[in-house]
Design an enzyme around this catalytic site. Structure first.
Site, PDB file in Angstrom:
ATOM      1  CG  HIS A  45     -10.695 -17.418  -1.600  1.00 16.32           C
ATOM      2  ND1 HIS A  45     -10.848 -17.276  -0.450  1.00 16.32           N
ATOM      3  CD2 HIS A  45      -9.466 -16.952  -1.905  1.00 16.32           C
ATOM      4  CE1 HIS A  45      -9.793 -16.681   0.314  1.00 16.32           C
ATOM      5  NE2 HIS A  45      -9.110 -16.517  -0.789  1.00 16.32           N
ATOM      6  CB  CYS A 102     -14.928 -19.864   4.311  1.00 19.73           C
ATOM      7  SG  CYS A 102     -15.047 -19.053   2.743  1.00 19.73           S
TER       8      CYS A 102
END
Length: 263
Positions: free
Chosen positions: A162, A256
């Site tokens: 990511h 996250c």
């Protein structure tokens, strides 16, 4: 003051592997994960930020990684469409939460789009990652939905699957990132846009040091990223080291766990 959405890791476990950090063969300690998460939540509140909570759901062990659930800009929420089947049911929980909280417009992305995992707001633009999870077609969809320019960046190292594992937005004009996580073209683009960026070493990137949250002054990042902590102090930021080692077993850390809600 920043406004965040978080999900308590009540059902956290590593039951499958969808990134190189996940090993179902290693034991996990849910109580420790909860304690580390609570420390992070309490820190945000101590720093003067507002934290809202989305209830966790059984059978969805990765819901704690709330950043992946949506992108929120100017009171509009584009909810994730997850790449891996293990996480796809999370989208409904985010859709329900946003539709129940008076957001101006809420809809689910058409293309694979993993929220702030791959879409990071940087001043008047959005930096958008692709290569492992988010479909590059989601970049145009995001630009049209929010009405802001989107800068596409391509990731190449599966450890940094990511964008928020390879790049942090520190303030409207400053980022820190790990160049080796990107294609040559993306590196050149970042060098042009951010010539004064903070550059992470391989060791700090591997410590998940770029999975960080900045409010423009304080930067919360994994405490093992000692080189970045030093560089941030030199640049006038106030780094705060965090121990989210149990949650790192699922391939996530500070960022996250933190979805920013922009009204």
């Amino acid at each position: 003051m920043r406004h965040y959405l978080m999900v308590r890791p009540a059902y956290f476990d590593v039951e499958y592997s969808i990134n190189p950090w996940m090993d179902p063969g290693k034991p996990t300690d849910t109580e420790l994960a909860i304690a580390q998460w609570e420390w992070l939540r309490d820190l945000y509140i101590e720093l003067g930020h507002r934290v809202e909570l989305l209830d966790p759901e059984p059978g969805l062990p990765d819901m704690v990684y709330a950043a992946n659930g949506a992108t929120v800009v100017n009171g509009r929420a584009l909810v994730a469409r997850f790449h891996h089947r293990f996480r796809r049911q999370e989208s409904a929980a985010y859709l329900n939460w946003f539709t129940g909280h008076d957001y101006r417009e809420v809809r689910q992305a058409r293309w694979h789009n993993e929220g702030e995992g791959d879409f990071l707001v940087a001043g008047s633009r959005i930096l958008a990652g692709s290569g492992f999870r988010t479909d590059s077609r989601a970049h145009q969809e995001t630009a049209e939905f929010f009405g802001v320019p989107v800068v596409g960046l391509t990731l190449t190292d599966p450890r940094y699957y990511h964008l928020d594992t390879a790049l942090t937005v520190l303030d409207e004009d400053t980022i820190m990132y790990f160049p080796e996580a990107f294609t040559e073209e993306s590196r050149r683009r970042l060098e042009q846009l951010y010539p004064d960026a903070v550059i992470a070493s391989a060791a700090d990137a591997a410590a998940f040091g770029l999975n960080a949250v900045s409010d423009g002054r304080h930067v919360v990042l994994p405490q093992a990223a000692t080189g970045l902590i030093t560089r941030l102090r030199e640049r006038g930021f106030e780094p705060i080291g965090a121990d989210l080692s149990e949650l790192l077993k699922g391939g996530g850390s500070v960022k996250c766990c933190t979805l920013e809600l922009r009204s």
